[in-house]
Write a protein that holds these residues in place. Structure first.
Motif, PDB file in Angstrom:
ATOM      1  N   PHE A  14       0.824  -1.209   0.000  1.00 25.79           N
ATOM      2  CA  PHE A  14       0.000   0.000   0.000  1.00 25.79           C
ATOM      3  C   PHE A  14       0.862   1.264   0.000  1.00 25.79           C
ATOM      4  N   VAL A  15       1.939   1.272   0.769  1.00 19.13           N
ATOM      5  CA  VAL A  15       2.822   2.443   0.808  1.00 19.13           C
ATOM      6  C   VAL A  15       3.425   2.693  -0.572  1.00 19.13           C
ATOM      7  N   GLN A  18       0.547   3.848  -2.887  1.00 14.25           N
ATOM      8  CA  GLN A  18       0.085   5.178  -2.514  1.00 14.25           C
ATOM      9  C   GLN A  18       1.076   6.238  -2.961  1.00 14.25           C
ATOM     10  N   PHE A  21       0.459   6.884  -6.609  1.00 13.20           N
ATOM     11  CA  PHE A  21      -0.778   7.638  -6.791  1.00 13.20           C
ATOM     12  C   PHE A  21      -0.579   9.100  -6.367  1.00 13.20           C
ATOM     13  N   ASN A  22       0.102   9.295  -5.224  1.00 13.52           N
ATOM     14  CA  ASN A  22       0.352  10.646  -4.733  1.00 13.52           C
ATOM     15  C   ASN A  22       1.164  11.450  -5.753  1.00 13.52           C
ATOM     16  N   ILE A  38      -5.215  14.231  -0.566  1.00 18.24           N
ATOM     17  CA  ILE A  38      -4.953  12.837  -0.205  1.00 18.24           C
ATOM     18  C   ILE A  38      -5.388  12.552   1.225  1.00 18.24           C
ATOM     19  N   GLY A  42      -8.480  10.122   2.215  1.00 23.60           N
ATOM     20  CA  GLY A  42      -8.140   9.020   3.121  1.00 23.60           C
ATOM     21  C   GLY A  42      -8.938   9.084   4.410  1.00 23.60           C
ATOM     22  N   ILE A  79       3.283  12.433   3.742  1.00 24.50           N
ATOM     23  CA  ILE A  79       2.809  12.562   2.363  1.00 24.50           C
ATOM     24  C   ILE A  79       3.576  13.631   1.607  1.00 24.50           C
TER      25      ILE A  79
END
Length: 147
Positions: A14-15, A18, A21-22, A38, A42, A79
């Motif tokens: 997931f990290v 993500q 995607f970020n 984000i 979330g 992030i």
């Protein structure tokens, strides 16, 4: 134990996903706007999933110290720094270096009992493993010279 390992693997995946995607979101808006977007999406997703799975019990914060309510602000740093690093050095290097930094910080926190964690003894094998990872990322990042 197996369930914990599976969740740890999922968290790592997931990290990585993500971060990518970020990075795509960050290509269209500023890093701060992307961070806000984000975190907002979330938070909304977590609220909905929490309500579906645990019901209104998710709102019971009676046992939590008020100072802990601010710890979510660390997510802003996670992030923003991840997106900025991905712009500069790419996803793979960002994640690998981030994992090494996370392990180093966690090892320090375990050794010192930071934020009321129970102090843990760190042995030579922990330090050797971390150093091996650092050597590995150095080798991974070495570029082959072209003539």
């Amino acid at each position: 134990m197996i369930i914990g390992l599976l969740f740890a693997v999922c968290a790592g995946v997931f990290v990585g996903v993500q971060g990518i995607f970020n990075r795509h979101v960050n290509m269209h808006v500023s890093s701060w706007a992307a961070t806000a977007f984000i975190l907002a999406t979330g938070s909304l997703a977590a609220l909905i999933m929490g309500l579906v799975i645990d019901g209104t019990a998710i709102f019971d914060v009676s046992g939590m110290k008020p100072a802990y309510w601010l710890f979510g602000l660390v997510g802003i740093g996670v992030i923003f720094c991840t997106m900025t690093a991905m712009k500069k050095i790419g996803p793979t290097k960002t994640i690998v270096i981030g994992v090494i930094a996370q392990l180093t910080a966690s090892m320090f926190f375990d050794m010192t009992g930071f934020l009321a964690l129970p102090k843990m003894d760190i042995g030579w094998n922990h330090i050797a493993g971390l150093l091996l990872m650092i050597v590995g990322i150095t080798i991974f990042n070495m570029k082959k010279k072209t003539a």
